[in-house]
Enzyme design. Structure first.
Site, mmCIF file in Angstrom:
data_model
loop_
_atom_site.group_PDB
_atom_site.id
_atom_site.type_symbol
_atom_site.label_atom_id
_atom_site.label_comp_id
_atom_site.label_asym_id
_atom_site.label_seq_id
_atom_site.Cartn_x
_atom_site.Cartn_y
_atom_site.Cartn_z
ATOM 1 N N LYS A 54 -11.995 -1.788 6.640
ATOM 2 C CA LYS A 54 -11.187 -2.716 7.431
ATOM 3 C C LYS A 54 -11.685 -2.783 8.871
ATOM 4 C CE LYS A 54 -8.840 -3.037 3.757
ATOM 5 N NZ LYS A 54 -7.649 -2.367 3.292
ATOM 6 N N ASP A 68 -1.566 6.573 6.348
ATOM 7 C CA ASP A 68 -2.667 5.696 5.948
ATOM 8 C C ASP A 68 -2.908 4.742 7.123
ATOM 9 O OD1 ASP A 68 -4.272 3.674 4.940
ATOM 10 O OD2 ASP A 68 -3.028 3.251 3.180
ATOM 11 N N TRP A 127 0.831 -1.211 0.000
ATOM 12 C CA TRP A 127 0.000 0.000 0.000
ATOM 13 C C TRP A 127 0.855 1.245 0.000
ATOM 14 C CZ3 TRP A 127 -4.338 -1.051 -1.946
ATOM 15 C CH2 TRP A 127 -5.018 -2.228 -1.632
HETATM 16 C C1 LIG Z 1 -7.172 -1.906 1.979
HETATM 17 C C2 LIG Z 1 -6.142 -0.853 2.062
HETATM 18 C C3 LIG Z 1 -6.064 0.177 1.100
HETATM 19 C C4 LIG Z 1 -6.968 0.250 -0.102
HETATM 20 O O1 LIG Z 1 -8.241 0.599 0.230
HETATM 21 P P1 LIG Z 1 -9.343 0.880 -0.917
HETATM 22 O O2 LIG Z 1 -10.487 1.432 -0.124
HETATM 23 O O3 LIG Z 1 -9.634 -0.441 -1.557
HETATM 24 O O4 LIG Z 1 -8.778 1.838 -1.856
HETATM 25 C C5 LIG Z 1 -5.097 1.146 1.285
HETATM 26 N N1 LIG Z 1 -4.270 1.123 2.334
HETATM 27 C C6 LIG Z 1 -4.315 0.134 3.267
HETATM 28 C C7 LIG Z 1 -3.365 0.151 4.408
HETATM 29 C C8 LIG Z 1 -5.253 -0.874 3.165
HETATM 30 O O5 LIG Z 1 -5.292 -1.853 4.073
#
Ligand SMILES: *Cc1c(COP(=O)(O)O)cnc(C)c1O
Length: 360
Positions: A195, A171, A101
């Site tokens: 998540k 993030d 990511w």
């Molecule tokens: C799942 C995830 C993403 C991507 O998320 P989307 O909503 O599918 O764009 C980005 N960063 C992390 C750390 C993730 O776990």
């Protein structure tokens, strides 16, 4: 009705109480005679939903008044572009590469300016967090970027990097609301909600007010300017209304459970059950160095691909779903977010003990 133990990395398990409440309100939201999905985002009822959700999130995370909370669309991945478009005033930013990511965010940032890799754990398949106490951060970098919890590899920054005065952008998709956060240490925090908080497609951005400006990169679409959404309290256009409603319910659920310190304690106990088992197992091993382990995503392997596949298959027949590791790393991964009950992890470990006895 029978619910499984869902160890998916995302979209992931949500609190059963929340789902039940949403089901009860599906046809008639509190006397409105319609579902939240059907109501105007400009209605009084929805105004209350979005304002309550924001206030509850502010309470939970202790968000200072000089930070704005934005409920946006496009998931976490949209932020990979939105961040540089809005924050790269000098067209330069420092990225710490701790997994897929972070790598994706880094590649996207390169479209807009000079993204500099200042640290990486790619040398050991991202099984650790690099030392970030004294990085070579460019003098004119606009921000330092991290992926705080690495969903795929199961590592977490337990100490934030020394950004040498630069704004920290994080993030937190897979560790959102799993423990208390000192918001003042960040310029911008964001996370896709699927998540740990709600339905997919939505992202929450917590951004310090001074970072919201008109001064974005040339060509930045109106919809991708933080200012557009901040000026309209996330109601510039139709927001992900049903998602905001479910997130709001999860915030209330977290408050009822005692807030983020209580969640942290619960999550530590829960993760310890699994890590303690892995540390003494003769069949299974965790793949991450101990001090950087995530409380949310726990990858493990047997060292034998066939046996891994057998484990995932047998686990599924016993009601443990989505234990297959990410396609890029193989093995297994148990994601044990806030809504995964202690009992789910206890039962998983019982199952692993039994599998070990039968297969060693
Ligand atoms: C799942 C995830 C993403 C991507 O998320 P989307 O909503 O599918 O764009 C980005 N960063 C992390 C750390 C993730 O776990």
């Amino acid at each position: 009705m029978s619910r499984v133990y869902n160890f998916s990395a995302g979209p992931a398990v949500l609190p059963e109480e929340v789902l039940k409440e949403a089901a009860e309100e599906m046809l008639d939201y509190r006397g409105c005679g319609m579902s939240v999905m059907e109501m105007s985002h400009r209605s009084k009822a929805f105004e209350t939903i979005i304002q309550t959700a924001e206030q509850d999130l502010r309470d939970l995370m202790n968000i200072p008044n000089n930070y704005r909370v934005l409920f946006l669309q496009g998931g976490a991945s949209q932020q990979f572009a939105m961040i540089p478009m809005n924050l790269m005033k000098n067209r330069k930013a420092a990225y710490i590469i701790t997994g897929q990511w972070a790598k994706k965010a880094f590649s996207e940032a390169k479209i807009y300016g000079e993204a500099v890799e200042v640290a990486s754990s790619a040398d050991k398949t991202f099984s650790y967090i690099p030392d970030c106490s004294n990085l070579d951060i460019p003098e004119d970098a606009d921000y330092v970027y991290i992926c705080e919890n690495n969903t795929i590899y199961g590592t977490k920054f337990h100490t934030l990097p020394n950004t040498k005065g630069k704004n920290l952008v994080a993030d937190v998709s897979s560790c959102f609301l799993s423990e208390p956060t000192d918001v003042t240490k960040y310029g911008l925090i964001y996370g896709g909600v699927q998540k740990n908080i709600g339905p997919a497609g939505m992202v929450i951005v917590i951004i310090r007010e001074d970072l919201i400006t008109e001064d974005t990169l040339a060509g930045t679409p109106t919809m991708l300017k933080y200012k557009t959404h901040a000026d309209h309290n996330s109601l510039y256009n139709t927001p992900p209304a049903y998602g905001i409603y479910i997130c709001g319910k999860v915030f209330q659920w977290l408050k009822k459970r005692g807030g983020l310190s209580a969640m942290k304690e619960y999550n530590e106990k829960k993760a310890k059950i699994l890590y303690d088992f892995l540390d003494q197992s003769k069949l299974f091993q965790g793949t991450v160095v101990k001090q950087d382990r995530s409380l949310m995503n726990v990858p493990f392997v047997t060292g034998n691909e066939e046996l891994d596949a057998k484990f995932v298959k047998e686990a599924k027949t016993c009601g443990f779903e989505n234990l297959k590791g990410h396609r890029t790393v193989g093995g297994m991964r148990a994601s044990i977010y806030n809504a995964m009950p202690m009992e789910g992890v206890e039962k998983l470990v019982e199952f692993m003990e039994k599998f070990e006895k039968e297969n060693i």
